[in-house]
Write an enzyme that holds these catalytic residues in place. Sequence first.
Site, mmCIF file in Angstrom:
data_model
loop_
_atom_site.group_PDB
_atom_site.id
_atom_site.type_symbol
_atom_site.label_atom_id
_atom_site.label_comp_id
_atom_site.label_asym_id
_atom_site.label_seq_id
_atom_site.Cartn_x
_atom_site.Cartn_y
_atom_site.Cartn_z
ATOM 1 N N SER A 32 0.799 -1.230 0.000
ATOM 2 C CA SER A 32 0.000 0.000 0.000
ATOM 3 C C SER A 32 0.832 1.281 0.000
ATOM 4 O O SER A 32 0.309 2.344 -0.299
ATOM 5 C CB SER A 32 -0.945 0.018 1.208
ATOM 6 O OG SER A 32 -0.202 -0.103 2.401
ATOM 7 N N ASP A 336 -4.063 8.130 7.693
ATOM 8 C CA ASP A 336 -5.214 7.390 8.217
ATOM 9 C C ASP A 336 -4.850 6.481 9.382
ATOM 10 O O ASP A 336 -5.559 5.541 9.681
ATOM 11 C CB ASP A 336 -5.858 6.567 7.087
ATOM 12 C CG ASP A 336 -4.876 5.567 6.481
ATOM 13 O OD1 ASP A 336 -3.737 5.474 6.963
ATOM 14 O OD2 ASP A 336 -5.256 4.872 5.508
ATOM 15 N N HIS A 339 -1.150 4.760 6.994
ATOM 16 C CA HIS A 339 -0.371 5.302 5.867
ATOM 17 C C HIS A 339 -0.067 6.777 6.063
ATOM 18 O O HIS A 339 -0.686 7.442 6.889
ATOM 19 C CB HIS A 339 -1.163 5.093 4.571
ATOM 20 C CG HIS A 339 -1.610 3.682 4.391
ATOM 21 N ND1 HIS A 339 -2.884 3.261 4.688
ATOM 22 C CD2 HIS A 339 -0.933 2.584 3.986
ATOM 23 C CE1 HIS A 339 -2.991 1.958 4.466
ATOM 24 N NE2 HIS A 339 -1.822 1.516 4.041
#
Length: 362
Positions: A32, A336, A339
Amino acid sequence: MKIFLLFAFCCLVPVSSASPRRYEAIFNFGDSLSDTGNFLLSGALAYPVIGKLPYGETFFKHPTGRCSDGRLIIDFVAEAFRLPYLPPYLALSKGQTPRHGVNFAVSGATALDKEFFNEPKLRSLLWTNASLSVQIGWFKKLKSSLCTTKQDCDNYLKKSLFFVGEIGGNDYNYHAFVGENVVQLKASVPLVVEAITKAISMLIEEGAVELVVPGNLPVGCSAVCMTLFQSPNKADYDSRNGCLKAYNAFAKYHNNKLKDALQTLRLKHPHAKIIYADYYGAAMRFFHAPKTYGFTGGTLTACCGGGGPYNFNYSARCGHTGSKACGDPSTYANWDGIHLTEAAYRSIADGLINGGFLTPSL
Ligand SMILES: *[C@@H]1O[C@H](CO)[C@@H](O)[C@H](O)[C@H]1NC(C)=O
Ligand SMILES: *[C@@H]1O[C@H](CO)[C@@H](O)[C@H](O)[C@H]1NC(C)=O
């Protein structure tokens, strides 16, 4: 008006338009931290909120599947080399030949294959089966549409930049979420590093010559880690940045093992240029001096979340009911809870390209 036009025209011409492109293409593998849409395209069953705002609210102004408010490190790297943003592999239509590169990264991806997560508790956590070797398989499949003869391929891939990682962080995350402590996590480091070195060797066999291999970020500074593993013992925190010492020491442990393995690989493949990217060091600059880097909102508290000391609340994660995003994500390093923000990624990318956090440099 004329002066304005003249000014506008002068500045539309790129400064270095006369020089050839440094790289023909960038190929990226990872999770991610660098996924530009694959996980969302595959359904994002484990994390559907990345398909809606506030994800993507900065720069793109719409969700793209990036786990951030805006651009990622790999986007800033593409910009720096005047290449288009890498299209996600799963977005390619049949017969399309993305000569300037492709992104194979998938959010939640692991360095180790899914068989390593067969234990029921672990298996239910796994976001995706698209491990590093699966991503390399996608690259091999695509290669025949990018170049034909061996000489053609060698020439093209020699002028391409390969980003292998960051990857491996999730292998540890899944184990940490089922309750393994740092000492237990260390047991999987050799396996994870081996999976990464195997992938690098395979890419070199395929024709890759320049490869950037990023290490892990200081995970002990992430809001999710700070929340899940908070401690009443002040000695568990680093007085210089407020982060959890044990988890940062673990990230460094992985990074050191990875660097050792890269050194061995360099001796095995002297014609290849294998570059270590120090994400940890580049990020640590702003954890040590948040205000210097414009992070007036803080570096440890998430911009988007549902409350709690670090604004990370598992039952109200960013994008879910009960959460909200801060007014100005550029003043926060953490997006968040898990990340980072575009601003933080920009700072890390700048550290790589201009700040000496690549060894050797490009
Ligand atoms: C991973 O693969 C298994 C089959 O081997 C499948 O049952 C499972 O749904 C897959 N998981 C994901 C997240 O794609
Ligand atoms: C976390 O979110 C839940 C659900 O919205 C809420 O009830 C709870 O109060 C929140 N916890 C904190 C510490 O803000």
